[in-house]
Design a protein around this motif. Structure first.
Motif, short mmCIF file in Angstrom:
data_model
loop_
_atom_site.label_atom_id
_atom_site.label_comp_id
_atom_site.label_asym_id
_atom_site.label_seq_id
_atom_site.Cartn_x
_atom_site.Cartn_y
_atom_site.Cartn_z
N PRO A 1 22.03 -48.37 12.44
CA PRO A 1 21.07 -49.34 11.89
C PRO A 1 21.74 -50.27 10.87
O PRO A 1 22.55 -49.82 10.06
CB PRO A 1 20.02 -48.45 11.21
CG PRO A 1 20.74 -47.18 10.89
CD PRO A 1 21.72 -46.99 12.00
N PRO A 2 21.40 -51.57 10.89
CA PRO A 2 21.99 -52.49 9.91
C PRO A 2 21.38 -52.36 8.52
O PRO A 2 22.04 -52.69 7.54
CB PRO A 2 21.73 -53.87 10.51
CG PRO A 2 20.53 -53.68 11.38
CD PRO A 2 20.60 -52.28 11.90
N LEU A 3 20.14 -51.90 8.44
CA LEU A 3 19.47 -51.76 7.14
C LEU A 3 19.52 -50.31 6.70
O LEU A 3 19.06 -49.42 7.42
CB LEU A 3 18.02 -52.23 7.23
CG LEU A 3 17.19 -52.11 5.95
CD1 LEU A 3 17.79 -52.94 4.82
CD2 LEU A 3 15.74 -52.53 6.21
N LEU A 4 20.08 -50.07 5.51
CA LEU A 4 20.26 -48.71 5.00
C LEU A 4 19.51 -48.55 3.68
O LEU A 4 19.46 -49.47 2.86
CB LEU A 4 21.74 -48.42 4.80
CG LEU A 4 22.62 -48.63 6.04
CD1 LEU A 4 24.09 -48.49 5.69
CD2 LEU A 4 22.23 -47.65 7.14
N HIS A 5 18.97 -47.34 3.48
CA HIS A 5 18.20 -47.04 2.28
C HIS A 5 18.81 -45.84 1.56
O HIS A 5 18.34 -44.71 1.73
CB HIS A 5 16.75 -46.72 2.64
CG HIS A 5 16.09 -47.73 3.54
ND1 HIS A 5 15.66 -48.95 3.08
CD2 HIS A 5 15.80 -47.69 4.86
CE1 HIS A 5 15.11 -49.63 4.09
NE2 HIS A 5 15.19 -48.88 5.17
N PRO A 6 19.87 -46.03 0.77
CA PRO A 6 20.48 -44.89 0.08
C PRO A 6 19.54 -44.29 -0.96
O PRO A 6 18.73 -45.01 -1.56
CB PRO A 6 21.71 -45.51 -0.58
CG PRO A 6 21.40 -46.96 -0.72
CD PRO A 6 20.54 -47.30 0.47
N ALA B 1 25.53 -43.17 9.42
CA ALA B 1 25.40 -42.13 10.43
C ALA B 1 24.25 -41.17 10.09
O ALA B 1 23.50 -40.75 10.97
CB ALA B 1 26.72 -41.36 10.56
N SER B 2 24.13 -40.84 8.81
CA SER B 2 23.04 -39.94 8.39
C SER B 2 21.68 -40.60 8.60
O SER B 2 20.72 -39.95 9.02
CB SER B 2 23.20 -39.58 6.91
OG SER B 2 24.41 -38.90 6.68
N SER B 3 21.60 -41.90 8.32
CA SER B 3 20.34 -42.62 8.53
C SER B 3 19.96 -42.65 9.99
O SER B 3 18.78 -42.49 10.35
CB SER B 3 20.47 -44.05 7.99
OG SER B 3 20.72 -44.05 6.61
N ALA B 4 20.96 -42.84 10.87
CA ALA B 4 20.69 -42.87 12.30
C ALA B 4 20.19 -41.51 12.78
O ALA B 4 19.27 -41.41 13.60
CB ALA B 4 21.94 -43.28 13.07
N GLU B 5 20.81 -40.43 12.27
CA GLU B 5 20.39 -39.08 12.67
C GLU B 5 18.99 -38.78 12.16
O GLU B 5 18.17 -38.19 12.88
CB GLU B 5 21.38 -38.06 12.11
CG GLU B 5 21.01 -36.60 12.37
CD GLU B 5 20.93 -36.25 13.85
OE1 GLU B 5 20.28 -35.26 14.19
OE2 GLU B 5 21.54 -36.99 14.67
N ALA B 6 18.68 -39.20 10.94
CA ALA B 6 17.34 -38.99 10.40
C ALA B 6 16.31 -39.75 11.22
O ALA B 6 15.21 -39.25 11.49
CB ALA B 6 17.29 -39.43 8.94
N ALA B 7 16.66 -40.98 11.62
CA ALA B 7 15.74 -41.77 12.44
C ALA B 7 15.53 -41.11 13.80
O ALA B 7 14.41 -41.12 14.34
CB ALA B 7 16.29 -43.18 12.62
N ARG B 8 16.60 -40.52 14.35
CA ARG B 8 16.47 -39.84 15.63
C ARG B 8 15.55 -38.63 15.51
O ARG B 8 14.69 -38.39 16.37
CB ARG B 8 17.85 -39.39 16.14
CG ARG B 8 17.81 -38.79 17.54
CD ARG B 8 19.10 -38.08 17.89
NE ARG B 8 19.32 -36.94 17.03
CZ ARG B 8 18.71 -35.76 17.17
NH1 ARG B 8 17.81 -35.59 18.11
NH2 ARG B 8 18.98 -34.77 16.35
N ARG B 9 15.73 -37.85 14.44
CA ARG B 9 14.86 -36.69 14.23
C ARG B 9 13.41 -37.12 14.05
O ARG B 9 12.49 -36.48 14.58
CB ARG B 9 15.33 -35.88 13.03
CG ARG B 9 16.62 -35.12 13.25
CD ARG B 9 16.81 -34.06 12.18
NE ARG B 9 16.87 -34.63 10.85
CZ ARG B 9 17.97 -35.00 10.23
NH1 ARG B 9 19.15 -34.88 10.85
NH2 ARG B 9 17.94 -35.51 9.01
#
Length: 304
Positions: free
Chosen positions: A134-139, A189-197
């Motif tokens: 994802p291009p938009l990240l929310h740390p 990568a963590s954001s993508a995995e969280a979105a997948r879950r």
């Protein structure tokens, strides 16, 4: 968050009318393959800014990472709009079509990096060309603090052009940039995995709801409302899990149940339709034929 899809774009130059701009080496300190500094009014992204304003659709052949201190700001990337708030990060990769909203609203720090500035091993380790991320990240607060610290250190090294020879200065920049990008890549990568879950969870809830209610509820919006999701979120989750739209998923379940009743019972066709949510027999026949290319009567006859 991702917003509405934008069809087409404006711009000039290029085969598709969208201009592509190279990394502005002439604008970087010392001519190195990166830039880092504040966003804001007067920021120049390329040498032709006066003839090609940022508010037009364009491409860049380098990486841009924007860390926002203010907002919200809407930014289009590959014809989808994203809304960035304070503390959010936008990562635009080479070749992606994008467009700024009112440039004066951008506040924070921006990093631009030329392809080839980092060695191949670092490029692979940091996932620089993972367009699936994802291009938009929310740390979160801890991640944001670490990213800001790494970016501030990188900016200090970038601006210090006097204490080291150019070759050592460039080497230090590469190391500092790598440290920042490794953190950023982990976040992406963590954001993508969280979105997948989340997508998996959304689909599971939708699937269970359809199984329970398909005989009386064929409405995607009704399912979305009952589950507490937007229609867009539901569409994304179901498509990711099945490759289908929510409507297609519901219709397949209705057709399956109708086939079961037609094949294994002697219930009149009108009652079969009513059992799967079609009180009007004609509407049921039309629906069934649309999805199977057979009338309910022909389907039943073929199995007898």
């Amino acid at each position: 968050m991702a917003g509405r899809t934008i069809q087409g774009g404006d711009g000039d130059g290029g085969v598709d009318g969208i201009r592509t701009f190279p990394f502005p080496v002439e604008l970087s300190l010392g001519g190195v393959g990166m830039r880092v500094g504040p966003m804001g009014a007067g920021r120049t992204w390329h040498a032709e800014a006066s003839s090609a304003p940022l508010e037009r659709v364009h491409r860049i052949d380098f990486h841009v990472v924007m860390l926002f201190d203010d907002g919200p700001v809407r930014h289009m990337i590959d014809f989808a709009e994203y809304e960035a708030s304070p503390g959010d990060i936008l990562w635009i990769r080479p070749g992606q079509v994008h467009r700024f909203s009112e440039a004066s609203g951008y506040r924070g720090t921006v990093l631009a990096m030329q392809p080839g500035f980092l060695p191949r091993a670092t490029v692979e380790a940091t996932g620089l060309y993972r367009y699936d991320l994802p291009p938009l990240l929310h740390p979160d607060q801890a991640q944001l603090s670490a990213l800001k610290s790494a970016l501030a250190q990188l900016q200090r090294e970038y601006e210090d052009t006097t204490t080291l020879p150019l070759s050592l200065h460039t080497a230090v920049l590469r190391h500092s940039l790598t440290a920042f990008l490794l953190r950023l890549a982990h976040l992406a990568a963590s954001s993508a995995e969280a979105a997948r879950r989340q997508s998996d969870t959304t689909f599971t809830l939708f699937r269970d709801a359809v199984e329970k209610n398909f005989a009386t509820n064929h409405s995607v919006s009704a399912y979305a409302d009952s589950l507490g999701y937007s229609r867009r979120t539901l569409v994304r989750a179901v498509r990711a899990a099945t490759g289908e739209t929510p409507k297609g998923f519901i219709d397949k379940r209705v057709v399956l149940e109708a086939k079961r009743l037609l094949a294994h019972t002697d219930i009149p066709i009108g009652r079969v339709g009513a059992a799967v949510g079609f009180p009007d027999a004609a509407n049921f026949s039309k629906f069934f034929q649309q999805h199977t290319e057979m009338t309910p009567a022909a389907f039943r006859a073929e199995l007898r």
